[in-house]
Design an enzyme around this catalytic site. Structure first.
Site, PDB file in Angstrom:
ATOM      1  N   LEU A 101      -2.218 -45.310   2.877  1.00 22.93           N
ATOM      2  CA  LEU A 101      -1.340 -45.866   1.847  1.00 22.93           C
ATOM      3  C   LEU A 101      -0.923 -44.758   0.897  1.00 22.93           C
ATOM      4  O   LEU A 101      -1.678 -43.818   0.656  1.00 22.93           O
ATOM      5  CB  LEU A 101      -2.059 -46.978   1.067  1.00 22.93           C
ATOM      6  CG  LEU A 101      -2.424 -48.245   1.842  1.00 22.93           C
ATOM      7  CD1 LEU A 101      -3.252 -49.178   0.961  1.00 22.93           C
ATOM      8  CD2 LEU A 101      -1.177 -48.955   2.339  1.00 22.93           C
ATOM      9  N   ASP A 102       0.283 -44.882   0.350  1.00 25.48           N
ATOM     10  CA  ASP A 102       0.769 -43.903  -0.619  1.00 25.48           C
ATOM     11  C   ASP A 102      -0.124 -43.890  -1.852  1.00 25.48           C
ATOM     12  O   ASP A 102      -0.850 -44.849  -2.132  1.00 25.48           O
ATOM     13  CB  ASP A 102       2.202 -44.238  -1.043  1.00 25.48           C
ATOM     14  CG  ASP A 102       3.164 -44.263   0.123  1.00 25.48           C
ATOM     15  OD1 ASP A 102       2.878 -43.588   1.134  1.00 25.48           O
ATOM     16  OD2 ASP A 102       4.191 -44.953   0.020  1.00 25.48           O
ATOM     17  N   LYS A 103      -0.001 -42.828  -2.632  1.00 25.90           N
ATOM     18  CA  LYS A 103      -0.816 -42.661  -3.835  1.00 25.90           C
ATOM     19  C   LYS A 103      -0.646 -43.826  -4.797  1.00 25.90           C
ATOM     20  O   LYS A 103      -1.614 -44.290  -5.412  1.00 25.90           O
ATOM     21  CB  LYS A 103      -0.439 -41.346  -4.522  1.00 25.90           C
ATOM     22  CG  LYS A 103      -1.300 -40.990  -5.719  1.00 25.90           C
ATOM     23  CD  LYS A 103      -0.924 -39.621  -6.268  1.00 25.90           C
ATOM     24  CE  LYS A 103      -1.810 -39.231  -7.448  1.00 25.90           C
ATOM     25  NZ  LYS A 103      -1.489 -37.885  -7.979  1.00 25.90           N
TER      26      LYS A 103
END
Length: 233
Positions: A101-103
């Site tokens: 998952l993205d930050k």
């Protein structure tokens, strides 16, 4: 447990090779050469030596985490990554992340020592739906339902995304279902249709839903029924 499964779970070899090498006398159980790799053993009691190496067996670990915002999904670092939320016991294991998952994205994250499990979850060929809750900067145009279904053109990478499902639940909120995990895919589905995702949370992978009792940064191991949604003995 079958001895070939025990050896395979320890990542020492494939079942095909184990069967062949056992016939060559390379499998020793409790001091005796065993040429049948399908015999059953008790991993906690029996001593198994394969190709001259003691098989140190442990059950694979499967973790569900509610990823918190601000951390990156990297398994070989600690500072600033989701690994910083794990207890020391888990940090000593060879954990990999299934579906990064993205930050700034939160929600369901899976970690495991089982490479086959990881591959099953992340491979587009598995056709496993990932469900996301999305909040956008503008009101979501209902025409996007059919556009997502037909496959959005991603101009940054010059390709058409796989068919996705869009379920609008409010003016600027929706559920999005995708079967591929390309970089920033959900965000790009909207940005390539003149809208911007400002909040993104993964709620489910296939039939496995995020445990709502887990606060951001918390995690737990999967129970048997949850593991069996992806793997079978």
């Amino acid at each position: 447990m079958r001895v070939d499964k025990m050896i395979g779970n320890a990542n020492l070899d494939t079942r095909k090779n184990i069967k062949r090498n056992a016939k060559k006398g390379e499998l020793i159980i409790n001091g005796q050469i065993v040429k049948d790799s399908s015999v059953k053993v008790d991993p906690n009691l029996d001593e198994v030596i394969y190709m001259g190496e003691l098989v140190d067996y442990f059950d694979n670990i499967y973790i569900m985490m509610n990823k918190r915002e601000g951390l990156i999904c990297q398994s070989n670092e600690l500072d600033g990554t989701v690994m910083s939320d794990l207890d020391e016991f888990y940090l000593n294991l060879d954990l990999a992340i299934a579906g990064r998952l993205d930050k700034d994205t939160t929600g369901l994250l899976l970690l495991s020592t089982d490479g086959k499990f990881i591959h099953k979850v992340i491979s587009p060929n598995s056709h496993i739906w990932k469900k996301y809750e999305v909040e956008t900067s503008k009101k979501i145009d209902p025409s996007l339902v059919e556009i997502f279904k037909d496959g959005v053109y991603i101009k940054e990478d010059d390709y058409y995304a796989r068919s996705a499902k869009l379920d609008i639940i409010g003016g600027k909120k929706a559920y999005v279902y995708v079967t591929e995990g390309k970089f920033h895919l959900v965000k790009r589905l909207f940005s390539n249709n003149d809208n911007e995702v400002i909040k993104l949370k993964r709620l489910a992978i296939g039939d496995l839903e995020l445990d709502q009792s887990l606060n951001p940064g918390q995690y737990r191991e999967l129970i048997e029924e949850e593991k069996n949604l992806f793997i079978k003995d």
